[in-house]
Scaffold this motif. Structure first.
Motif, PDB file in Angstrom:
ATOM      1  N   LEU A 107       6.656  -4.227   7.149  1.00 18.15           N
ATOM      2  CA  LEU A 107       6.596  -5.602   6.656  1.00 18.15           C
ATOM      3  C   LEU A 107       5.705  -6.466   7.544  1.00 18.15           C
ATOM      4  CD1 LEU A 107      10.328  -6.099   5.687  1.00 18.15           C
ATOM      5  CD2 LEU A 107       8.408  -6.495   4.138  1.00 18.15           C
ATOM      6  N   ALA A 108       5.890  -6.342   8.852  1.00 16.26           N
ATOM      7  CA  ALA A 108       5.097  -7.145   9.789  1.00 16.26           C
ATOM      8  C   ALA A 108       3.636  -6.727   9.771  1.00 16.26           C
ATOM      9  CB  ALA A 108       5.676  -7.004  11.198  1.00 16.26           C
ATOM     10  N   ILE A 109       3.377  -5.430   9.661  1.00 16.12           N
ATOM     11  CA  ILE A 109       1.988  -4.951   9.609  1.00 16.12           C
ATOM     12  C   ILE A 109       1.289  -5.489   8.363  1.00 16.12           C
ATOM     13  CG2 ILE A 109       0.567  -2.875   9.311  1.00 16.12           C
ATOM     14  CD1 ILE A 109       2.648  -1.428  11.092  1.00 16.12           C
ATOM     15  N   GLY A 110       1.968  -5.423   7.217  1.00 13.16           N
ATOM     16  CA  GLY A 110       1.402  -5.987   6.000  1.00 13.16           C
ATOM     17  C   GLY A 110       1.169  -7.481   6.128  1.00 13.16           C
ATOM     18  N   SER A 111       2.075  -8.174   6.795  1.00 11.73           N
ATOM     19  CA  SER A 111       1.921  -9.622   6.990  1.00 11.73           C
ATOM     20  C   SER A 111       0.668  -9.942   7.789  1.00 11.73           C
ATOM     21  CB  SER A 111       3.157 -10.185   7.702  1.00 11.73           C
ATOM     22  OG  SER A 111       4.306 -10.042   6.914  1.00 11.73           O
ATOM     23  N   LEU A 133       7.616   7.461   2.138  1.00 11.10           N
ATOM     24  CA  LEU A 133       6.236   6.990   2.331  1.00 11.10           C
ATOM     25  C   LEU A 133       5.854   5.961   1.275  1.00 11.10           C
ATOM     26  CD1 LEU A 133       4.346  10.279   3.320  1.00 11.10           C
ATOM     27  CD2 LEU A 133       5.065   8.389   4.804  1.00 11.10           C
ATOM     28  N   ALA A 134       6.303   6.158   0.046  1.00 16.08           N
ATOM     29  CA  ALA A 134       6.022   5.173  -1.004  1.00 16.08           C
ATOM     30  C   ALA A 134       6.722   3.851  -0.684  1.00 16.08           C
ATOM     31  CB  ALA A 134       6.474   5.712  -2.357  1.00 16.08           C
ATOM     32  N   ALA A 135       7.942   3.934  -0.153  1.00 14.92           N
ATOM     33  CA  ALA A 135       8.675   2.720   0.218  1.00 14.92           C
ATOM     34  C   ALA A 135       7.952   1.962   1.330  1.00 14.92           C
ATOM     35  CB  ALA A 135      10.093   3.078   0.655  1.00 14.92           C
ATOM     36  N   LEU A 136       7.412   2.685   2.302  1.00 12.55           N
ATOM     37  CA  LEU A 136       6.669   2.036   3.389  1.00 12.55           C
ATOM     38  C   LEU A 136       5.447   1.298   2.845  1.00 12.55           C
ATOM     39  CD1 LEU A 136       6.726   4.739   6.226  1.00 12.55           C
ATOM     40  CD2 LEU A 136       8.150   2.708   6.017  1.00 12.55           C
ATOM     41  N   ALA A 137       4.706   1.940   1.943  1.00  7.70           N
ATOM     42  CA  ALA A 137       3.530   1.301   1.357  1.00  7.70           C
ATOM     43  C   ALA A 137       3.926   0.064   0.557  1.00  7.70           C
ATOM     44  CB  ALA A 137       2.784   2.297   0.466  1.00  7.70           C
ATOM     45  N   CYS A 138       5.039   0.168  -0.151  1.00  6.60           N
ATOM     46  CA  CYS A 138       5.522  -0.959  -0.960  1.00  6.60           C
ATOM     47  C   CYS A 138       5.900  -2.144  -0.068  1.00  6.60           C
ATOM     48  CB  CYS A 138       6.718  -0.493  -1.775  1.00  6.60           C
ATOM     49  SG  CYS A 138       7.239  -1.665  -3.050  1.00  6.60           S
ATOM     50  N   LEU A 139       6.577  -1.876   1.036  1.00  6.31           N
ATOM     51  CA  LEU A 139       6.986  -2.949   1.939  1.00  6.31           C
ATOM     52  C   LEU A 139       5.793  -3.594   2.621  1.00  6.31           C
ATOM     53  CD1 LEU A 139      10.226  -1.517   3.596  1.00  6.31           C
ATOM     54  CD2 LEU A 139      10.052  -3.360   1.915  1.00  6.31           C
ATOM     55  N   ALA A 140       4.800  -2.781   3.012  1.00 10.74           N
ATOM     56  CA  ALA A 140       3.604  -3.341   3.644  1.00 10.74           C
ATOM     57  C   ALA A 140       2.895  -4.288   2.682  1.00 10.74           C
ATOM     58  CB  ALA A 140       2.667  -2.223   4.083  1.00 10.74           C
ATOM     59  N   THR A 141       2.796  -3.887   1.422  1.00 12.96           N
ATOM     60  CA  THR A 141       2.156  -4.744   0.421  1.00 12.96           C
ATOM     61  C   THR A 141       2.982  -5.999   0.164  1.00 12.96           C
ATOM     62  OG1 THR A 141       1.358  -2.698  -0.610  1.00 12.96           O
ATOM     63  CG2 THR A 141       1.059  -4.731  -1.844  1.00 12.96           C
ATOM     64  N   ALA A 142       4.306  -5.850   0.155  1.00 15.45           N
ATOM     65  CA  ALA A 142       5.183  -7.014  -0.009  1.00 15.45           C
ATOM     66  C   ALA A 142       4.982  -7.999   1.138  1.00 15.45           C
ATOM     67  CB  ALA A 142       6.640  -6.563  -0.075  1.00 15.45           C
ATOM     68  N   GLY A 143       4.908  -7.484   2.364  1.00 15.96           N
ATOM     69  CA  GLY A 143       4.667  -8.348   3.516  1.00 15.96           C
ATOM     70  C   GLY A 143       3.347  -9.085   3.409  1.00 15.96           C
ATOM     71  N   LEU A 144       2.320  -8.401   2.880  1.00 18.21           N
ATOM     72  CA  LEU A 144       1.007  -9.031   2.701  1.00 18.21           C
ATOM     73  C   LEU A 144       1.102 -10.230   1.765  1.00 18.21           C
ATOM     74  CD1 LEU A 144      -2.328  -7.131   2.057  1.00 18.21           C
ATOM     75  CD2 LEU A 144      -1.717  -9.110   0.680  1.00 18.21           C
ATOM     76  N   PHE A 145       1.690 -10.029   0.597  1.00 19.42           N
ATOM     77  CA  PHE A 145       1.759 -11.113  -0.389  1.00 19.42           C
ATOM     78  C   PHE A 145       2.627 -12.272   0.104  1.00 19.42           C
ATOM     79  CE2 PHE A 145       0.212  -7.934  -3.449  1.00 19.42           C
ATOM     80  CZ  PHE A 145      -0.690  -8.701  -4.164  1.00 19.42           C
ATOM     81  N   HIS A 146       3.752 -11.947   0.741  1.00 19.97           N
ATOM     82  CA  HIS A 146       4.638 -13.023   1.184  1.00 19.97           C
ATOM     83  C   HIS A 146       4.013 -13.838   2.308  1.00 19.97           C
ATOM     84  CE1 HIS A 146       8.160 -15.320   2.069  1.00 19.97           C
ATOM     85  NE2 HIS A 146       8.313 -14.791   3.268  1.00 19.97           N
ATOM     86  N   SER A 147       3.321 -13.170   3.222  1.00 18.67           N
ATOM     87  CA  SER A 147       2.712 -13.897   4.338  1.00 18.67           C
ATOM     88  C   SER A 147       1.637 -14.856   3.844  1.00 18.67           C
ATOM     89  CB  SER A 147       2.123 -12.915   5.356  1.00 18.67           C
ATOM     90  OG  SER A 147       1.028 -12.205   4.809  1.00 18.67           O
TER      91      SER A 147
END
Length: 441
Positions: A305-309, A350-364
């Motif tokens: 999440l933080a990395i995506g952010s 691995l799919a969950a990790l990619a999903c969370l990273a993308t979620a962090g990107l959009f929310h940030s």
């Protein structure tokens, strides 16, 4: 699922608005004009705000403060657990700190409007450093008791609450209209870097010596104090003296309630805090029950999440003063909800990790754009109280956790978290329909 012990533990009528003072009361328009849309658009570099000496100092202070806050939280939680071996005591310490932030938030905003923001940052950092040093001494001499933890949790909460509005308003003070979004994004990067590195770093220190963690906290807050001392003093809107502080606090709330766009922006900040972000409390359950892992999997889920952010914030910093901010805000939050709902349906790690990273990107991106729009539209003499109200919305997560805990206990972790996300999605859709002033920004 309802009996799983892991789940059980996851636990004024309108008044006239006073006339603004004669000095610097007009909201600063973004490059695209007061609506944040059309007009000229100057392309700026990703690290444009770092050209400002004061922003570099503020960024360093924000980073140090972030590390100190994580160190205090993790170190104090571990200390309480070692002293009591009680989940109830952990919850009580967290509750006292959290409830104080909500109660004192409006007064912290008034403080940032009444007094020099630089002085507030210096003072709160100094007190924060002192309290951490005293706590470290108590731990290292084996004199610490449980009641000390409550006292220091309260002191730390007061200092953090007082710092927030002053620091956020100072970002506006040192930015030009066209670089404000860039500055907010880069300042948020500092917070996310500390979110990635701070917890594991503190964990390593705590494993060696709990007292050393509070020495680290004292040092980081000392750095934050020194960077604040190096900042230049900035002029603020002239203020009438001798007014009752309670009157000024309520004046701030009346002003925010009277401004249509600010009301919707506050709602867009509060919705994810209430109905989306509490799912982080249930990440250990996802790691164990859904992905059949342990602490390592839990750490990866939170870190992505933080990395995506960070990726999202750097992209926004590169884009600078984007047009159609309302679309970025509403679209970003909708995508955040969709991605978290998708995460709850996944069983491939691995799919969950990619999903969370993308979620962090959009929310940030959505949150940074929201902050930029709010800072641009709030009246200068109300900026501190406005940012305090904004922060209070972010502080609603503990209340949202109660609601999500009920859903998780009733329907299971995957379905319970999903249902809470859908409530947020409905709220965002309602803002899209009725929040014309935000939608057209």
């Amino acid at each position: 699922m309802a009996n799983d012990p892991l789940i059980r533990r996851a636990i004024a009528p309108p008044a006239s608005i006073p006339a603004p003072p004669p000095v610097d009361v007009t909201p600063v328009a973004a490059a695209g004009g007061p609506e944040g849309g059309g007009g000229g658009h100057r392309e700026i570099g990703t690290f444009e705000s770092f050209k400002s000496r004061d922003f570099r100092l503020l960024w360093a202070g924000t980073s140090a403060l972030g590390f100190s806050q994580w160190g205090q939280q993790i170190g104090l939680n571990w200390l309480v657990y070692v002293l009591t071996d009680s989940a109830v005591e952990l919850g009580k310490v967290a509750f006292f700190g959290g409830i104080l932030s909500l109660v004192l938030g409006p007064f912290a905003g008034l403080l940032a409007d009444r007094y020099p923001r630089r002085a507030i940052m210096i003072g709160t950092s100094a007190v924060g450093s002192l309290q951490a040093a005293i706590l470290a001494g108590l731990v290292l001499t084996d004199a610490v008791q449980v009641w000390h933890c409550y006292v220091f949790a309260i002191v730390s909460s007061i200092m953090n609450t007082a710092t927030g509005p002053a620091q956020q308003a100072y970002v506006h003070d040192i930015s030009e209209p066209e670089t404000l979004t860039n500055a907010i994004a880069l300042n948020s990067v500092a917070q996310n870097v500390s979110r990635i590195i701070g917890p594991p770093l503190t964990g390593v220190i705590v494993a060696w010596n709990v007292g050393a963690a509070f020495i680290m906290v004292a040092g980081m807050r000392g750095i934050s104090m020194l960077t604040a001392m190096a900042l230049r003093s900035r002029k603020q809107a002239a203020r009438e003296r001798g007014v009752n502080p309670l009157v000024e606090v309520f004046d701030g709330f009346r002003y925010l309630a009277s401004e249509d766009r600010l009301r919707w922006l506050l709602a867009m900040n509060a919705l994810p805090s209430l109905f989306v972000i509490p799912y982080l409390s249930f990440m250990p359950i996802f790691a164990k029950q859904v992905f059949h892992g342990g602490s390592r999997e839990y750490g990866w889920l939170v870190s992505m999440l933080a990395i995506g952010s960070i990726i999202g914030l750097l992209s926004l910093a590169r884009a600078g003063d984007v047009r159609h901010k309302g679309r970025y805000l509403l679209g970003g939050e909708i995508m955040y909800v969709v991605l978290v709902v998708s995460f709850t349906r996944m069983d491939v790690f691995l799919a969950a990790l990619a999903c969370l990273a993308t979620a962090g990107l959009f929310h940030s991106v959505a949150r940074a754009v929201n902050t930029s729009m709010f800072q641009t539209n709030v009246r200068s003499d109300m900026r501190g109280r406005g940012m305090a109200a904004f922060n209070m919305g972010s502080g609603l997560t503990p209340i949202g956790t109660i609601f999500m805990t009920f859903l998780v206990t009733r329907f299971g972790v995957q379905d319970g978290v999903m249902l809470s996300q859908l409530v947020c999605g409905v709220g965002v859709v309602l803002v899209m329909i009725f929040g014309r002033s935000v939608r057209q920004s």
